[in-house]
Design a protein around this motif. Structure first.
Motif, short mmCIF file in Angstrom:
data_model
loop_
_atom_site.label_atom_id
_atom_site.label_comp_id
_atom_site.label_asym_id
_atom_site.label_seq_id
_atom_site.Cartn_x
_atom_site.Cartn_y
_atom_site.Cartn_z
N ASP A 8 28.69 39.05 27.23
CA ASP A 8 29.36 37.79 26.89
C ASP A 8 30.30 37.35 28.00
N GLY A 9 31.03 38.31 28.58
CA GLY A 9 32.00 37.98 29.61
C GLY A 9 31.36 37.45 30.87
N TRP A 10 30.34 38.15 31.36
CA TRP A 10 29.69 37.70 32.59
C TRP A 10 28.89 36.42 32.37
N ARG A 11 28.34 36.23 31.17
CA ARG A 11 27.65 34.97 30.89
C ARG A 11 28.64 33.80 30.91
N ALA A 12 29.82 34.02 30.33
CA ALA A 12 30.83 32.96 30.34
C ALA A 12 31.28 32.63 31.76
N LEU A 13 31.33 33.66 32.62
CA LEU A 13 31.70 33.44 34.01
C LEU A 13 30.53 32.89 34.82
N GLY A 14 29.32 33.07 34.30
CA GLY A 14 28.14 32.51 34.95
C GLY A 14 27.50 33.38 36.01
N HIS A 15 27.64 34.73 35.89
CA HIS A 15 27.13 35.63 36.93
C HIS A 15 26.26 36.73 36.32
N ASP A 16 25.16 37.04 37.01
CA ASP A 16 24.30 38.13 36.53
C ASP A 16 23.79 39.00 37.66
N THR A 17 24.39 38.89 38.86
CA THR A 17 24.02 39.73 40.00
C THR A 17 25.29 40.28 40.64
N LEU A 18 25.17 41.40 41.33
CA LEU A 18 26.33 41.99 41.98
C LEU A 18 26.93 41.08 43.07
N PRO A 19 26.12 40.42 43.92
CA PRO A 19 26.74 39.51 44.90
C PRO A 19 27.54 38.39 44.25
N ALA A 20 27.00 37.84 43.17
CA ALA A 20 27.72 36.78 42.47
C ALA A 20 29.00 37.32 41.85
N MET A 21 28.96 38.52 41.32
CA MET A 21 30.14 39.13 40.73
C MET A 21 31.21 39.38 41.79
N GLN A 22 30.79 39.75 42.99
CA GLN A 22 31.75 39.93 44.08
C GLN A 22 32.50 38.63 44.35
N GLY A 23 31.76 37.52 44.37
CA GLY A 23 32.40 36.23 44.57
C GLY A 23 33.37 35.91 43.45
N ALA A 24 33.00 36.30 42.23
CA ALA A 24 33.87 36.04 41.08
C ALA A 24 35.17 36.81 41.20
N LEU A 25 35.12 38.02 41.73
CA LEU A 25 36.33 38.83 41.87
C LEU A 25 37.35 38.12 42.76
N ALA A 26 36.86 37.53 43.84
CA ALA A 26 37.78 36.83 44.75
C ALA A 26 38.47 35.68 44.04
N ARG A 27 37.72 34.93 43.24
CA ARG A 27 38.31 33.79 42.54
C ARG A 27 39.24 34.24 41.42
N LEU A 28 38.86 35.31 40.72
CA LEU A 28 39.73 35.82 39.66
C LEU A 28 41.03 36.36 40.23
N ARG A 29 40.94 37.02 41.39
CA ARG A 29 42.15 37.55 42.02
C ARG A 29 43.09 36.41 42.40
N GLU A 30 42.52 35.34 42.96
CA GLU A 30 43.34 34.19 43.34
C GLU A 30 43.95 33.51 42.11
N ARG A 31 43.14 33.34 41.08
CA ARG A 31 43.64 32.69 39.87
C ARG A 31 44.73 33.52 39.21
N LEU A 32 44.56 34.82 39.19
CA LEU A 32 45.56 35.69 38.59
C LEU A 32 46.89 35.56 39.32
N GLY A 33 46.84 35.41 40.62
CA GLY A 33 48.08 35.31 41.38
C GLY A 33 48.75 33.96 41.28
N ALA A 34 47.95 32.90 41.04
CA ALA A 34 48.49 31.55 41.15
C ALA A 34 48.69 30.82 39.82
N ASP A 35 47.99 31.20 38.79
CA ASP A 35 47.99 30.46 37.52
C ASP A 35 48.91 31.15 36.51
N PRO A 36 50.07 30.58 36.19
CA PRO A 36 51.03 31.24 35.29
C PRO A 36 50.45 31.54 33.90
N GLU A 37 49.70 30.60 33.33
CA GLU A 37 49.15 30.82 32.00
C GLU A 37 48.10 31.93 32.01
#
Length: 279
Positions: A121-150
């Motif tokens: 459910d989690g990866w489908r919501a994020l839109g990723h089903d391959t390891l390369p795509a998941m790697q890209g998601a990590l970079a965006r999640l890391r940035e969002r975690l640092g910048a988005d207060p909510e």
């Protein structure tokens, strides 16, 4: 066709391929976002910020196959050993703060563990089903975690719940400090924990007033160690986040009459004494 046009077309096709690999979107959608936003990173950000974007392309079959690749052979979940192998394949340190965001997104039941439903459910919501795509998601999640207060607050609160030992209401002190050591510096550096000044001073509200500093996190740990005790309550965990955001750098505007946990009352006195002594 001129060499410049040919090169531009080649660059666009490369960007389209990368966009599709990271997001799982169709080539048509990739081209549309790239033509609108020009840069690959801006196009990908726009795609994930667009509530109407078609992100249902992640394959349940692929996600289940990936889950099976890492799950414990004797259980129906990915456990610590599988998580370590997953981190190796994703080229991410198991102690990277971004994994707390992944735990939130995939509803990890416990540290280093993942259920099949949460994974799919989690990866489908994020839109990723391959390891390369998941790697890209990590970079965006890391940035969002640092910048988005909510978003930071959601991940922060979830961290307390999924990291407690079964049957325990509090989080072990050493565990709490380990997570604070990951989360607080990341939020300060990215802006998610930017200081929120009081309304009484317009200049301060515009950002002139200084807030929490990295060294205060060390003071907090030293204070808790000196104070003793083995656990951190959920109330203290949650209120500490608000405290870090609102406290001024001199600890002068703390309202002791407000509904703060007594631990924070005591810490303010501790911090004021250290500031006064120059320690």
């Amino acid at each position: 066709m001129s060499s410049r046009s040919s090169r531009a077309r080649s660059d666009l096709e490369t960007s389209i391929s990368q966009f599709v690999s990271v997001t799982g979107a169709s080539t048509r959608d990739a081209r549309r976002y790239l033509e609108r936003h020009k840069r690959l990173d801006a196009a990908i950000d726009a795609f994930y910020n667009d509530p109407g974007a078609a992100r249902s392309g992640a394959s349940t079959t692929k996600l289940n196959a990936l889950f099976d690749q890492y799950k414990d052979p004797d259980a129906e979940e990915i456990t610590v050993d599988g998580t370590i192998r997953l981190c190796q394949d994703l080229c991410v340190d198991p102690e990277d703060v971004v994994l707390l965001a992944v735990a939130y997104e995939l509803r990890s039941p416990r540290m280093g563990e993942w259920s099949r439903k949460g994974w799919v459910d989690g990866w489908r919501a994020l839109g990723h089903d391959t390891l390369p795509a998941m790697q890209g998601a990590l970079a965006r999640l890391r940035e969002r975690l640092g910048a988005d207060p909510e978003y930071f607050q959601k991940v922060y609160n979830y961290t307390f719940d999924f990291s407690r030992q079964a049957g325990q209401r509090s989080l072990a002190l050493d565990m709490a400090q380990a997570f604070w050591a990951l989360l607080i510096p990341h939020g300060l550096a990215g802006g998610a924990l930017a200081h929120v000044a009081g309304d009484e001073d317009e200049d301060e509200a515009m950002g002139a007033e200084e807030g929490w500093k990295d060294e205060y996190t060390t003071w907090w740990f030293e204070f808790l160690t000196e104070k003793g005790g083995r656990g951190v309550s959920k109330d203290t965990w949650q209120m500490f986040l608000e405290f870090v955001r609102m406290i001024d750098a001199r600890f002068e505007k703390y309202d002791a009459e407000a509904a703060w946990p007594s631990t924070l009352d005591d810490f303010v006195e501790y911090a004021r004494a250290r500031l006064a002594s120059g320690a």
